[in-house]
Design a protein around this motif. Structure first.
Motif, PDB file in Angstrom:
ATOM      1  N   MET A  40       0.847  -1.183   0.000  1.00  0.00           N
ATOM      2  CA  MET A  40       0.000   0.000   0.000  1.00  0.00           C
ATOM      3  C   MET A  40       0.880   1.229   0.000  1.00  0.00           C
ATOM      4  N   ILE A  41       0.381   2.267  -0.646  1.00  0.00           N
ATOM      5  CA  ILE A  41       1.043   3.563  -0.618  1.00  0.00           C
ATOM      6  C   ILE A  41      -0.025   4.609  -0.345  1.00  0.00           C
ATOM      7  N   GLU A  42       0.400   5.738   0.164  1.00  0.00           N
ATOM      8  CA  GLU A  42      -0.538   6.818   0.454  1.00  0.00           C
ATOM      9  C   GLU A  42       0.046   8.112  -0.064  1.00  0.00           C
ATOM     10  N   ASP A  43      -0.800   8.915  -0.687  1.00  0.00           N
ATOM     11  CA  ASP A  43      -0.404  10.243  -1.144  1.00  0.00           C
ATOM     12  C   ASP A  43      -1.488  11.204  -0.681  1.00  0.00           C
ATOM     13  N   ALA A  44      -1.092  12.396  -0.340  1.00  0.00           N
ATOM     14  CA  ALA A  44      -2.056  13.362   0.186  1.00  0.00           C
ATOM     15  C   ALA A  44      -1.727  14.749  -0.325  1.00  0.00           C
ATOM     16  N   GLY A  45      -2.700  15.639  -0.223  1.00  0.00           N
ATOM     17  CA  GLY A  45      -2.479  17.007  -0.646  1.00  0.00           C
ATOM     18  C   GLY A  45      -3.490  17.952  -0.032  1.00  0.00           C
ATOM     19  N   LEU A  46      -3.138  19.216  -0.052  1.00  0.00           N
ATOM     20  CA  LEU A  46      -3.997  20.304   0.397  1.00  0.00           C
ATOM     21  C   LEU A  46      -4.552  20.990  -0.843  1.00  0.00           C
ATOM     22  N   PHE A  47      -5.868  21.092  -0.918  1.00  0.00           N
ATOM     23  CA  PHE A  47      -6.546  21.684  -2.066  1.00  0.00           C
ATOM     24  C   PHE A  47      -7.321  22.912  -1.583  1.00  0.00           C
ATOM     25  N   ILE A  48      -6.917  24.106  -2.040  1.00  0.00           N
ATOM     26  CA  ILE A  48      -7.537  25.361  -1.616  1.00  0.00           C
ATOM     27  C   ILE A  48      -8.472  25.834  -2.720  1.00  0.00           C
ATOM     28  N   GLU A  49      -9.743  25.971  -2.365  1.00  0.00           N
ATOM     29  CA  GLU A  49     -10.779  26.264  -3.354  1.00  0.00           C
ATOM     30  C   GLU A  49     -10.514  27.547  -4.136  1.00  0.00           C
ATOM     31  N   SER A  50     -10.219  28.643  -3.452  1.00  0.00           N
ATOM     32  CA  SER A  50     -10.046  29.926  -4.150  1.00  0.00           C
ATOM     33  C   SER A  50      -8.774  29.976  -4.995  1.00  0.00           C
ATOM     34  N   LEU A  51      -7.868  29.030  -4.776  1.00  0.00           N
ATOM     35  CA  LEU A  51      -6.650  28.937  -5.584  1.00  0.00           C
ATOM     36  C   LEU A  51      -6.777  27.825  -6.630  1.00  0.00           C
ATOM     37  N   LYS A  52      -8.041  27.477  -6.943  1.00  0.00           N
ATOM     38  CA  LYS A  52      -8.350  26.464  -7.961  1.00  0.00           C
ATOM     39  C   LYS A  52      -7.687  25.117  -7.662  1.00  0.00           C
ATOM     40  N   GLY A  53      -7.651  24.754  -6.370  1.00  0.00           N
ATOM     41  CA  GLY A  53      -7.106  23.465  -5.960  1.00  0.00           C
ATOM     42  C   GLY A  53      -5.623  23.456  -5.660  1.00  0.00           C
TER      43      GLY A  53
END
Length: 160
Positions: A40-53
């Motif tokens: 298994m691997i995991e990847d994550a991210g922060l997505f900011i709506e006003s910055l188009k993700g």
């Protein structure tokens, strides 16, 4: 308990892609080949709506490059501060197609960093007036996007 899990850093190619799902799907194939067994691997991210993700799939690079201070500068004067942490976990066993599990945590970008716990974007990611860096580990784990994707995997494994 379903069995023992061993963390092994075998490394995998992180492709340039538009989604976390694409990164995980590519990476799990490579990891499975190196491990000759379940992986298994995991990847994550922060997505900011006003910055188009943004920073999205580039979250680690952006954090290493401009950090929380840079994100806060980009957010100066922005009223819509909605953001979401996303986690995508890829799982595969020999002879099976990889499966993707997801977790999300909705919140918003704080006006300034607060708290000393956690890591990465935790001091600027706020839920209900409290940043993740201000939460204790038990509270963070209960709401975590990573925890959600791992619980989804665990549920799937238990149902087999």
């Amino acid at each position: 308990m379903l069995g023992e899990v061993e963390q092994r850093n075998v490394g995998y190619t992180e492709i340039q892609a538009d989604t976390l799902e694409e990164v995980a799907a590519f990476g799990i194939e490579e990891a499975r080949e190196k491990l000759y067994g379940p992986a298994m691997i995991e990847d994550a991210g922060l997505f900011i709506e006003s910055l188009k993700g943004f920073p999205g799939v580039y979250s680690a690079y952006v954090f290493d490059t401009i950090g929380n201070e840079g994100i806060l500068r980009l957010m100066e004067g922005v009223a819509d501060r909605k953001a979401v942490f996303r986690s995508v976990l890829g799982y595969a066993e020999p002879g099976m197609e990889p499966i993707i599990f997801k977790g999300e945590l909705e919140g918003e970008i704080a006006a300034e960093p607060r708290g000393s716990g956690g890591f990465g974007y935790d001091p600027i990611f706020e839920i209900g007036g409290k940043t993740i860096a201000e939460m204790d580990l038990a509270e963070k784990n209960r709401i975590s996007h990573r925890g959600a994707s791992i619980r989804a995997l665990n549920s799937w494994l238990a149902s087999r």
